[in-house]
Write an enzyme that holds these catalytic residues in place. Structure first.
Site, PDB file in Angstrom:
ATOM      1  N   PHE A 201       0.824  -1.211   0.000  1.00 62.52           N
ATOM      2  CA  PHE A 201       0.000   0.000   0.000  1.00 62.52           C
ATOM      3  C   PHE A 201       0.859   1.263   0.000  1.00 62.52           C
ATOM      4  CE2 PHE A 201      -1.883   3.384   2.577  1.00 62.52           C
ATOM      5  CZ  PHE A 201      -3.112   3.580   1.971  1.00 62.52           C
ATOM      6  N   ASP A 202       1.875   1.324   0.868  1.00 63.60           N
ATOM      7  CA  ASP A 202       2.733   2.506   0.969  1.00 63.60           C
ATOM      8  C   ASP A 202       3.405   2.814  -0.364  1.00 63.60           C
ATOM      9  OD1 ASP A 202       2.429   1.090   3.487  1.00 63.60           O
ATOM     10  OD2 ASP A 202       3.800   2.554   4.346  1.00 63.60           O
TER      11      ASP A 202
END
Length: 409
Positions: A201-202
């Site tokens: 996600f990051d």
């Protein structure tokens, strides 16, 4: 298409009646032991050192122990602490849900182990509050960062970030540090386009932000590895590679609305865009070598990760195929300055031809080694593969330069 040419408006921070300026989210899964000390320490630090109203949100994603009860007790005990429970696992899912529901203009998150020194929190969010930057990340890879962790994690982290630079043209230094912040208006524009719900996600959020023309601020941090970390390194690395492949395809095929995001969120350049990569051979060789180093590291990491389960030759085939596609995309963009989808199919076909030659060289080298030594030592096997890859790299450069030179556009 127009993009923002000036700084964003600063967050209004003088009045405390309008609610929290900063919302720090702590995503947790089965952390009933560490959650209490973490939240109390963070709350005490913010109360003493943070000059603006704040809140802390514990995002419990499907814990099956007493984590939720601990979080609810903390919310009843400490002012400004809230709880959000999700029925499904996934750190990215928890962050997306908590950030989307928050009313604070600046959003942050940190891992429950508090590996990052909290003294970096105000420097992290200050550029977002002022409007100078759009996202902020803590980096363990800056020269002034102070980091305590094992050699294996250090090598994997540096290899992953080097691979991001080569395959996705990332310009940020540390995608995985669990210490990040984003302006809420920027998050509202980007989060609907971030598909990963786990550890990637990051990275996906940062790559999307960079491609949309947003400013990413980096803060050197003091960071101490948590010896009780439960992250499965191999599974996470493979999931990240799959995420990079999916995101790379989306960027190449134009599936992401980058032009719209840049018009909505991005910052216009102060001057004319820099010239594309010059046709000069020295510059091309330098960039090709950087991409090659990243590809080789990714190749070796993938080979070692799959060697035990698949065997030497299948692992070599898989590792070479994955890194060949990423290598062609990175060289197309970085080495030869080609953007857009024109001739992309032809260029990837040339990359696959180079892949076939590389496969022949590396497979042949492995076959010769195994013919000479029945069970060669793993370091010897890797050394032979590195030597064969060097020869394949020279061939790749010649083929790609012949195919892409003078076809930039």
């Amino acid at each position: 298409m127009t993009a923002l040419s000036g700084p964003r408006a600063a967050v209004q921070t003088r009045s405390t009646t309008s609610g929290a300026v900063l919302d720090v989210v702590i995503p947790v899964y089965n952390e009933e032991t560490d959650l209490g000390p973490c939240v109390r320490r963070l709350h005490a630090h913010l109360s003493e050192h943070f000059p603006y109203p704040f809140q802390i949100t514990v995002a419990d994603n499907a814990s099956v122990d007493g984590t939720l009860a601990v979080a609810q007790a903390l919310a009843a005990e400490l002012p400004g602490v809230g709880v959000r429970h999700l029925d499904a696992k996934g750190r990215g899912r928890a962050l997306s849900a908590a950030w989307s529901a928050s009313s604070a203009p600046v959003l942050a998150y940190m891992d429950v182990d508090l590996s990052t020194d909290l003294a970096a929190l105000l420097p992290l969010v200050a550029p977002l509050i002022s409007g100078h930057s759009d996202l902020a990340i803590g980096t363990r890879l800056a020269r002034t960062s102070r980091v305590v962790r094992g050699a294996k994690r250090e090598v994997i982290s540096r290899a992953y970030n080097l691979l991001l630079r080569g395959a996705l043209a990332a310009r940020f230094s540390d995608a995985q540090c669990g210490f990040k912040a984003i302006r809420a208006d920027v998050a509202a524009g980007l989060l609907p386009h971030v598909r990963d719900t786990g550890w990637f996600f990051d990275t996906e959020l940062l790559v999307l932000a960079q491609r949309a023309g947003l400013r990413i601020h980096e803060v050197p941090v003091d960071w101490v590895d948590d010896p009780d970390s439960r992250v499965d390194i191999v599974a996470t690395a493979l999931a990240d590679l799959r995420g990079m492949g999916r995101l790379g395809r989306a960027l190449v095929t134009g599936a992401l609305p980058l032009a719209e995001l840049r018009a909505q969120l991005g910052r216009a350049p102060l001057a004319a865009p820099p010239a594309q990569v010059p046709v000069g051979l020295p510059r091309q060789l330098t960039r090709f070598a950087a991409v090659g180093v990243a590809s080789t590291l990714a190749y070796l990491l993938l080979f070692v990760a799959t060697r035990g389960a698949l065997g030497a030759q299948p692992a070599n085939l898989l590792a070479l195929l994955v890194t060949a596609v990423a290598n062609t995309a990175a060289n197309r963009r970085l080495t030869f300055g080609i953007t857009g989808s024109r001739h992309a199919g032809r260029h990837h076909a040339q990359g696959l031809l180079a892949f076939a030659l590389g496969l022949a060289l590396t497979s042949g080298a492995l076959a010769v080694l195994h013919a000479l030594v029945a069970v060669p030592a793993r370091p010897v096997e890797l050394a032979v593969l590195v030597a064969a890859n060097l020869a394949a790299t020279v061939l790749r450069f010649v083929l790609l330069r012949l195919g892409m030179h003078h076809r930039r556009g």
